[in-house]
Design an enzyme around this catalytic site. Structure first.
Site, mmCIF file in Angstrom:
data_model
loop_
_atom_site.group_PDB
_atom_site.id
_atom_site.type_symbol
_atom_site.label_atom_id
_atom_site.label_comp_id
_atom_site.label_asym_id
_atom_site.label_seq_id
_atom_site.Cartn_x
_atom_site.Cartn_y
_atom_site.Cartn_z
ATOM 1 N N THR A 1 0.785 -1.232 0.000
ATOM 2 C CA THR A 1 0.000 0.000 0.000
ATOM 3 C C THR A 1 0.822 1.289 0.000
ATOM 4 O OG1 THR A 1 -1.619 -1.250 1.255
ATOM 5 C CG2 THR A 1 -1.999 1.073 1.145
ATOM 6 N N THR B 1 -3.995 0.858 -2.831
ATOM 7 C CA THR B 1 -3.306 -0.406 -2.582
ATOM 8 C C THR B 1 -3.578 -1.420 -3.672
ATOM 9 O OG1 THR B 1 -3.010 -2.120 -0.884
ATOM 10 C CG2 THR B 1 -5.251 -1.407 -1.272
ATOM 11 N N SER C 1 -10.916 -3.359 5.597
ATOM 12 C CA SER C 1 -9.613 -2.740 5.418
ATOM 13 C C SER C 1 -9.180 -2.065 6.712
ATOM 14 C CB SER C 1 -9.711 -1.695 4.308
ATOM 15 O OG SER C 1 -8.522 -0.947 4.222
ATOM 16 N N GLY D 1 0.686 -0.128 5.467
ATOM 17 C CA GLY D 1 1.207 -1.011 6.518
ATOM 18 C C GLY D 1 0.203 -2.002 7.076
HETATM 19 N N1 GLU Z 1 -5.104 -4.586 2.314
HETATM 20 C C1 GLU Z 1 -4.777 -3.833 3.489
HETATM 21 C C2 GLU Z 1 -5.966 -3.070 3.999
HETATM 22 O O1 GLU Z 1 -6.815 -2.717 3.243
HETATM 23 C C3 GLU Z 1 -3.720 -2.849 3.219
HETATM 24 C C4 GLU Z 1 -2.467 -3.550 2.855
HETATM 25 C C5 GLU Z 1 -1.305 -2.958 3.471
HETATM 26 O O2 GLU Z 1 -1.234 -1.774 3.756
HETATM 27 O O3 GLU Z 1 -0.415 -3.712 3.662
HETATM 28 O O4 GLU Z 1 -6.043 -2.827 5.151
#
Ligand code: GLU
Length: 621
Positions: A433, A451, A499, A520
């Site tokens: 992301t 992301t 998310s 993150g």
């Molecule tokens: N898919 C994650 C989310 O939507 C974010 C991925 C990441 O930041 O590593 O929370």
């Protein structure tokens, strides 16, 4: 897409294409272009690349501000602002550039969440362009024939993890309703960057190396991202003619090419029938042309809460970001009351302890109640009454509460200091992301996290188009995280996985005074809250609030800290209070902008995490 999604009326007067020219130095260079023939091959060394702009973690000045993880994206955003574009225009152009230079973190194969504070109307609007599950998904999609969850690692690099991308639809929607420029004009610098090439930095090289084994499983990915079979090295020029072609199609045909046109067919084929290297088999995806055609950008009510007299505006369901940041901040206020010692006055170790307790408590509630389901008790979860009850029951200034902290009862009855309703194990989390923050001279602020889920997404590149497909559907729980406790984040038809993304805008008396966010995975929530608290309560200049060592307790057995905490007296003090620490070299990669009391902008990015970010203002000084 147009049938289901009538184009909302423009909220801004748009400038005609002829009247506008992107005049910034970098953009002018980009538009000068390179001979297509010399650039029309992936990767490569030499050629006529776009030189890398200078990178600085902090900038102060006027005329508008942009902060991203990448100097190309920041410069492209600044060029748009310098040419009279708005924060929305600049955010789209910068995000498109990140799709090129940060293709493992974001791009047109993914999704995201965006907040826009519109100074003209005083409204802050939130946009949900989260990837959606195919119509065929059920609670059992991630179970094998034996009823056991599919191995996570198998789903990660597979078509089954691919959700319908939302990013192009969001850009189109915003350019049409809130921007002042035709979308094509905002995407052109990114297209030209992909075509001419950019100079590879350490982060890009290291992320490619970390994914090389996975990328080799998919010939289309290997061809683009491992040119000549090798990992691009820092200083190399990286070209992505397929990506340039993808942007070119978006420019010429509009983004419906990705929802109903040739690119849609390519996406469906790539996800359902991924082409793999000899001997490699991966799970097939389920998305169909109908799923793509049905995609909608949503405009939900943002989450609002009060913190120290500031209004903190965040992202609602299906993100848990806004809710968990708000609950964490409310808990910190509650601890002030309980202890009689306000956060700005306590020692650093006491602050970190309080912060860890607040975030772990907020995660307990987020894990239990937040998902893309009806009836999430958002107003109660972000109420001060709920936080006061949770603090009263759980907080001890001298000792960490046992993990996992039980989830509470956000029922509106908060008199008795007892809320615990059950416990649940924390779900898995992961990292990828990117976040960008933009402010313009008229007072608009955009905070945008986008992301493709994991760094490198599904690993599947859409053949001929050079962009990676997301693996966002791995953000669903494959099975309830704790048997017998309802899990709002199970897969379902057309559902959006929960998310942690937490784009945030901060208002004072209805005027935007800043914006921030981070990548993150689940640590997004703690990073965003910690940067805010660092600036608001700990008296840090914004860039120091971003750089400060991070702590992240997400209600797991351990509290994650960066080495600067783990290896020194702060780590010892946390252990003394009962925190079991685990160390992570880096947590998050934040960007932030704030409006200083004299009206100038302060843009801040990471000083060293992920190789350092890029903050800029239109007129320094
Ligand atoms: N898919 C994650 C989310 O939507 C974010 C991925 C990441 O930041 O590593 O929370």
């Amino acid at each position: 897409m147009d049938d289901r999604q009538p184009a909302p009326a423009p909220r801004r007067r748009r400038r005609s294409a002829a009247a506008v020219g992107l005049a910034g130095a970098l953009t002018a260079g980009l538009l000068a272009g390179a001979p297509a023939a010399s650039a029309d091959r992936p990767g490569g060394r030499g050629g006529d690349p776009v030189p890398a702009p200078e990178r600085s973690p902090v900038a102060v000045g006027t005329g508008g501000a942009v902060s991203t993880v990448d100097p190309y994206a920041t410069q492209i955003g600044l060029d748009v602002l310098a040419d009279g574009g708005t924060a929305v225009d600049a955010a789209i152009a910068a995000a498109a550039a990140l799709g090129v230079t940060e293709p493992y973190s974001a791009g047109i194969g993914g999704g995201g969440f965006l907040l826009h504070h519109d100074a003209e109307t005083g409204e802050t609007r939130s946009y949900d362009s989260r990837e959606t599950a195919p119509a065929t998904f059920t609670e059992k999609t991630f179970l094998g024939e034996d009823g056991e969850p599919l191995p996570f690692g198998e789903v990660v690099s597979s078509g089954l993890s691919v959700g319908v991308p939302g990013t192009p639809a969001l850009w189109e929607r915003l350019a049409a309703t809130e921007g002042t420029r035709p979308l094509g004009e905002l995407l052109a610098p990114a297209r030209d960057l992909a075509r001419r090439g950019f100079v590879v930095d350490e982060t890009f090289s290291a992320q490619t190396a970390a994914n090389a084994e996975r990328f080799r499983r998919f010939p289309a990915t290997e061809r683009v991202y491992l040119p000549g079979g090798e990992v691009p090295q820092p200083g190399d020029v990286f070209r992505n003619p397929g990506m340039a072609r993808a942007y070119d199609e978006l420019i010429r045909r509009g983004t419906q090419t990705l929802y109903e046109g040739p690119m849609a067919r390519a996406v469906v084929r790539a996800a359902r029938y991924p082409r793999t290297a000899p001997g490699v088999e991966v799970l097939a995806g389920q998305i169909t042309a109908a799923d793509l055609a049905a995609y909608e950008v949503l405009e939900p009510e943002p989450v609002r809460s009060d913190y120290r007299g500031l209004e903190v505006v965040g992202m609602p369901v299906p993100s848990s970001g806004g809710i968990a940041v708000a609950e964490s901040l409310n808990l910190l206020e509650a601890y002030d009351e309980l202890t009689g010692e306000p956060l700005p006055d306590v020692a650093e170790d006491a602050y970190l302890h309080r912060f860890a307790e607040a975030s772990a408590t907020a995660f307990a509630d987020r894990n239990r109640y937040v998902g893309d389901v009806p009836g999430v008790p958002t107003a109660e979860l972000v109420s001060q009454g709920f936080a006061d009850e949770r603090a009263c029951e759980l907080f001890d200034a001298d000792a960490a509460a046992a993990r996992p902290i039980p989830f509470g009862t956000p029922d509106g009855q908060y008199e008795d200091c007892a809320s615990a309703a059950g416990t649940q194990e924390p779900p898995r989390d992961d990292h990828g992301t990117t976040h960008l923050t933009v402010a313009d001279a008229s007072g608009d602020v955009v905070s945008y996290t986008l992301t493709i889920e994991q760094t490198g997404g599904s690993g599947i590149t859409v053949p001929g188009y050079g962009f990676l497909l997301n693996n966002e559907l791995t953000d669903f729980s494959f099975v309830p995280v704790t048997a017998g406790v309802p899990d709002p984040n199970l897969p379902g038809p057309g559902k959006r996985p929960r998310s942690s993304m937490a784009p945030t805008v901060v208002l004072q008396d209805g005027v935007a005074v800043g914006g921030l966010g981070s990548p993150g995975g689940a640590t997004i929530i703690t990073t965003t809250a910690q940067v805010l608290v660092g600036a608001v309560d700990r008296g840090l200049p914004l860039v120091d609030a971003v750089a400060a060592p991070r702590v992240s307790s997400r209600n797991g057995a351990t509290t994650t800290v960066e080495p600067a905490i783990a290896d020194g007296p702060l780590g010892a003090a946390l252990r003394e209070r009962g925190h079991e620490l685990s160390t992570s070299a880096e947590i998050g990669a934040a960007t932030a902008v704030r409006v200083l009391p004299d009206g100038r902008f302060e843009a801040a990015a990471e000083t060293s995490r992920r190789g350092g970010g890029s903050a800029g203002v239109v007129d320094p000084g």
